[in-house]
Design an enzyme around this catalytic site. Structure first.
Site, PDB file in Angstrom:
ATOM      1  N   ASP A 112      -0.300   5.119   1.024  1.00  0.00           N
ATOM      2  CA  ASP A 112      -0.577   6.027   2.140  1.00  0.00           C
ATOM      3  C   ASP A 112      -0.620   5.278   3.471  1.00  0.00           C
ATOM      4  OD1 ASP A 112      -1.007   8.677   0.897  1.00  0.00           O
ATOM      5  OD2 ASP A 112      -2.605   7.638  -0.173  1.00  0.00           O
ATOM      6  N   ASP A 143       0.852  -1.173   0.000  1.00  0.00           N
ATOM      7  CA  ASP A 143       0.000   0.000   0.000  1.00  0.00           C
ATOM      8  C   ASP A 143       0.902   1.242   0.000  1.00  0.00           C
ATOM      9  OD1 ASP A 143      -2.379   1.605   0.427  1.00  0.00           O
ATOM     10  OD2 ASP A 143      -1.718   1.782   2.505  1.00  0.00           O
TER      11      ASP A 143
END
Length: 216
Positions: A15, A13
Protein backbone atom coordinates in the site's frame (compact mmCIF):
# COMPACT_ATOMS: atom_id res chain seq x y z
CA UNK A 1 21.45 12.85 -12.64
CA UNK A 2 21.24 9.10 -11.99
CA UNK A 3 22.00 7.45 -8.65
CA UNK A 4 23.05 3.78 -8.76
CA UNK A 5 22.66 1.29 -5.91
CA UNK A 6 24.02 -2.26 -6.00
CA UNK A 7 21.76 -4.89 -4.42
CA UNK A 8 21.00 -8.60 -4.35
CA UNK A 9 17.31 -8.45 -3.33
CA UNK A 10 14.42 -5.99 -3.39
CA UNK A 11 11.73 -5.92 -0.69
CA UNK A 12 8.56 -4.04 -1.57
CA UNK A 13 5.81 -2.66 0.61
CA UNK A 14 2.38 -2.82 -1.03
CA UNK A 15 0.00 0.00 0.00
CA UNK A 16 1.38 3.35 -1.10
CA UNK A 17 4.37 1.70 -2.77
CA UNK A 18 2.95 -0.69 -5.38
CA UNK A 19 -0.74 0.20 -5.13
CA UNK A 20 -2.55 3.43 -4.35
CA UNK A 21 -5.26 2.48 -1.87
CA UNK A 22 -5.26 5.77 0.03
CA UNK A 23 -8.89 6.69 -0.60
CA UNK A 24 -10.41 3.45 0.68
CA UNK A 25 -7.96 3.14 3.60
CA UNK A 26 -8.65 6.63 4.85
CA UNK A 27 -12.42 6.38 4.34
CA UNK A 28 -12.72 3.14 6.35
CA UNK A 29 -10.43 4.32 9.12
CA UNK A 30 -12.22 7.62 9.53
CA UNK A 31 -15.52 5.74 9.71
CA UNK A 32 -14.01 3.56 12.45
CA UNK A 33 -12.63 6.59 14.32
CA UNK A 34 -15.79 8.71 14.32
CA UNK A 35 -17.64 6.98 17.19
CA UNK A 36 -14.51 7.31 19.33
CA UNK A 37 -14.23 11.06 18.76
CA UNK A 38 -10.69 10.77 17.48
CA UNK A 39 -8.95 13.62 15.68
CA UNK A 40 -8.84 13.11 11.91
CA UNK A 41 -5.21 14.15 11.46
CA UNK A 42 -4.04 11.98 14.34
CA UNK A 43 -5.80 8.96 12.86
CA UNK A 44 -4.37 9.47 9.38
CA UNK A 45 -0.84 9.96 10.73
CA UNK A 46 -1.11 6.71 12.69
CA UNK A 47 -2.73 4.11 10.45
CA UNK A 48 -0.48 4.04 7.38
CA UNK A 49 2.07 1.24 7.30
CA UNK A 50 0.99 -0.54 10.48
CA UNK A 51 -1.24 -3.52 11.08
CA UNK A 52 -4.69 -2.33 12.08
CA UNK A 53 -4.67 -3.78 15.59
CA UNK A 54 -1.50 -1.85 16.39
CA UNK A 55 -2.97 1.40 15.07
CA UNK A 56 -6.03 0.82 17.26
CA UNK A 57 -3.81 0.20 20.28
CA UNK A 58 -1.99 3.50 19.70
CA UNK A 59 -5.20 5.44 19.16
CA UNK A 60 -7.13 3.80 22.04
CA UNK A 61 -4.36 2.80 24.50
CA UNK A 62 -6.72 1.84 27.34
CA UNK A 63 -8.83 -0.55 25.27
CA UNK A 64 -8.74 -4.34 25.59
CA UNK A 65 -6.31 -5.72 22.93
CA UNK A 66 -8.76 -8.56 22.24
CA UNK A 67 -11.28 -6.01 20.94
CA UNK A 68 -8.60 -4.50 18.71
CA UNK A 69 -7.84 -7.89 17.16
CA UNK A 70 -11.53 -8.57 16.55
CA UNK A 71 -12.18 -5.16 15.00
CA UNK A 72 -9.02 -5.41 12.91
CA UNK A 73 -10.27 -8.66 11.40
CA UNK A 74 -13.56 -7.00 10.47
CA UNK A 75 -11.63 -4.08 8.99
CA UNK A 76 -9.50 -6.43 6.88
CA UNK A 77 -12.61 -8.15 5.58
CA UNK A 78 -14.13 -4.84 4.52
CA UNK A 79 -10.89 -3.65 2.94
CA UNK A 80 -10.62 -6.88 0.93
CA UNK A 81 -14.15 -6.40 -0.41
CA UNK A 82 -13.97 -2.67 -1.11
CA UNK A 83 -11.35 -2.19 -3.80
CA UNK A 84 -12.98 0.46 -5.99
CA UNK A 85 -10.41 3.13 -6.74
CA UNK A 86 -7.40 0.93 -5.96
CA UNK A 87 -4.87 1.43 -8.77
CA UNK A 88 -1.23 0.69 -9.43
CA UNK A 89 1.42 3.25 -8.54
CA UNK A 90 2.96 4.48 -11.82
CA UNK A 91 5.85 2.22 -12.79
CA UNK A 92 4.84 -0.63 -10.45
CA UNK A 93 4.02 -3.14 -13.19
CA UNK A 94 7.26 -2.44 -15.01
CA UNK A 95 9.30 -2.73 -11.83
CA UNK A 96 7.77 -6.09 -10.91
CA UNK A 97 8.39 -7.35 -14.45
CA UNK A 98 12.05 -6.33 -14.26
CA UNK A 99 12.42 -8.21 -10.96
CA UNK A 100 10.82 -11.48 -12.06
CA UNK A 101 14.15 -13.35 -12.34
CA UNK A 102 15.75 -11.66 -9.32
CA UNK A 103 15.27 -12.19 -5.57
CA UNK A 104 12.40 -10.05 -4.37
CA UNK A 105 9.37 -10.12 -2.09
CA UNK A 106 6.39 -8.13 -0.91
CA UNK A 107 6.51 -7.25 2.80
CA UNK A 108 3.11 -5.88 3.81
CA UNK A 109 1.00 -5.24 6.89
CA UNK A 110 -1.99 -6.61 4.96
CA UNK A 111 -3.09 -10.22 5.29
CA UNK A 112 -3.06 -12.60 2.32
CA UNK A 113 -6.68 -11.92 1.38
CA UNK A 114 -6.24 -8.15 1.37
CA UNK A 115 -2.93 -8.32 -0.50
CA UNK A 116 -4.48 -10.57 -3.14
CA UNK A 117 -7.53 -8.32 -3.50
CA UNK A 118 -5.58 -5.08 -3.85
CA UNK A 119 -2.89 -6.44 -6.16
CA UNK A 120 -5.65 -7.93 -8.30
CA UNK A 121 -7.60 -4.66 -8.36
CA UNK A 122 -4.42 -2.87 -9.45
CA UNK A 123 -3.75 -5.59 -12.05
CA UNK A 124 -0.33 -6.35 -10.61
CA UNK A 125 1.20 -9.85 -10.35
CA UNK A 126 1.73 -11.40 -6.95
CA UNK A 127 5.31 -12.13 -5.98
CA UNK A 128 6.42 -15.69 -5.29
CA UNK A 129 7.39 -14.69 -1.75
CA UNK A 130 5.17 -12.45 0.35
CA UNK A 131 5.56 -11.68 4.05
CA UNK A 132 2.04 -10.81 5.18
CA UNK A 133 0.42 -10.10 8.54
CA UNK A 134 -0.09 -13.81 9.23
CA UNK A 135 3.66 -14.50 9.11
CA UNK A 136 4.93 -12.01 11.68
CA UNK A 137 4.55 -11.43 15.40
CA UNK A 138 5.36 -7.72 15.22
CA UNK A 139 3.93 -5.00 12.98
CA UNK A 140 6.01 -2.36 11.27
CA UNK A 141 7.90 -0.26 12.45
CA UNK A 142 9.42 -3.45 13.89
CA UNK A 143 11.92 -4.85 11.32
CA UNK A 144 10.75 -8.47 11.69
CA UNK A 145 8.96 -8.64 8.33
CA UNK A 146 11.92 -7.37 6.32
CA UNK A 147 14.39 -9.59 8.18
CA UNK A 148 12.14 -12.61 7.62
CA UNK A 149 11.99 -11.85 3.88
CA UNK A 150 15.78 -11.53 3.66
CA UNK A 151 16.21 -14.83 5.50
CA UNK A 152 13.70 -16.60 3.25
CA UNK A 153 15.54 -15.33 0.17
CA UNK A 154 18.93 -16.26 1.62
CA UNK A 155 20.22 -12.70 1.24
CA UNK A 156 22.13 -10.68 3.84
CA UNK A 157 20.01 -7.72 5.04
CA UNK A 158 22.81 -5.34 4.07
CA UNK A 159 22.38 -6.46 0.44
CA UNK A 160 18.62 -5.77 0.40
CA UNK A 161 16.92 -2.60 -0.80
CA UNK A 162 13.51 -1.68 0.57
CA UNK A 163 10.84 0.35 -1.24
CA UNK A 164 8.49 2.01 1.28
CA UNK A 165 6.19 5.01 1.57
CA UNK A 166 5.17 5.22 5.24
CA UNK A 167 7.03 6.32 8.33
CA UNK A 168 6.49 2.96 10.01
CA UNK A 169 7.73 1.05 6.98
CA UNK A 170 10.76 3.26 6.39
CA UNK A 171 11.76 2.91 10.05
CA UNK A 172 11.37 -0.88 9.81
CA UNK A 173 13.64 -1.02 6.76
CA UNK A 174 16.29 1.18 8.34
CA UNK A 175 16.23 -0.84 11.58
CA UNK A 176 16.61 -4.03 9.51
CA UNK A 177 19.94 -2.64 8.27
CA UNK A 178 18.74 -2.17 4.70
CA UNK A 179 18.93 0.67 2.20
CA UNK A 180 15.51 2.31 1.96
CA UNK A 181 14.11 4.09 -1.08
CA UNK A 182 11.14 6.22 -0.08
CA UNK A 183 8.22 6.37 -2.51
CA UNK A 184 5.74 9.22 -2.82
CA UNK A 185 5.30 12.75 -1.49
CA UNK A 186 5.37 11.97 2.24
CA UNK A 187 8.38 9.65 2.30
CA UNK A 188 11.18 12.29 2.49
CA UNK A 189 10.05 13.44 5.94
CA UNK A 190 10.93 9.98 7.31
CA UNK A 191 14.58 10.16 6.17
CA UNK A 192 14.97 7.29 3.69
CA UNK A 193 18.37 6.98 2.02
CA UNK A 194 16.84 7.89 -1.34
CA UNK A 195 13.48 9.15 -2.62
CA UNK A 196 11.38 8.88 -5.78
CA UNK A 197 8.02 10.43 -6.62
CA UNK A 198 6.89 7.13 -8.13
CA UNK A 199 8.36 3.94 -9.56
CA UNK A 200 8.81 5.27 -13.10
CA UNK A 201 12.09 6.72 -11.78
CA UNK A 202 13.48 3.21 -11.11
CA UNK A 203 15.37 0.93 -13.52
CA UNK A 204 16.77 -2.52 -12.65
CA UNK A 205 19.87 -3.73 -14.51
CA UNK A 206 21.66 -7.09 -13.88
CA UNK A 207 25.21 -6.64 -12.58
CA UNK A 208 27.63 -9.27 -11.29
CA UNK A 209 26.06 -11.47 -8.58
CA UNK A 210 23.20 -9.05 -8.14
CA UNK A 211 21.82 -6.05 -9.95
CA UNK A 212 21.90 -2.28 -10.08
CA UNK A 213 18.99 -0.09 -9.10
CA UNK A 214 19.18 3.12 -11.06
CA UNK A 215 17.27 6.11 -9.72
CA UNK A 216 16.68 8.93 -12.19
Amino acid sequence: MTTTITARAVLLDMDGTLVDSTAVVERLWLEWAEPHGLDRDTVLKTVHGRQGWQSMAILLPERDPVINREENQRMLTRESAETDGVVAIPGAAELLLSLQDMPHAIVTSADVALMTARMGAARLPLTELAITAERVSHSKPHPEGFLLAASALGIDPADCVVFEDSGAGIRAGIDAGMIVIGVGPHAPSFAPAHHVDDLTQIAIVPAGEGFEIRIS
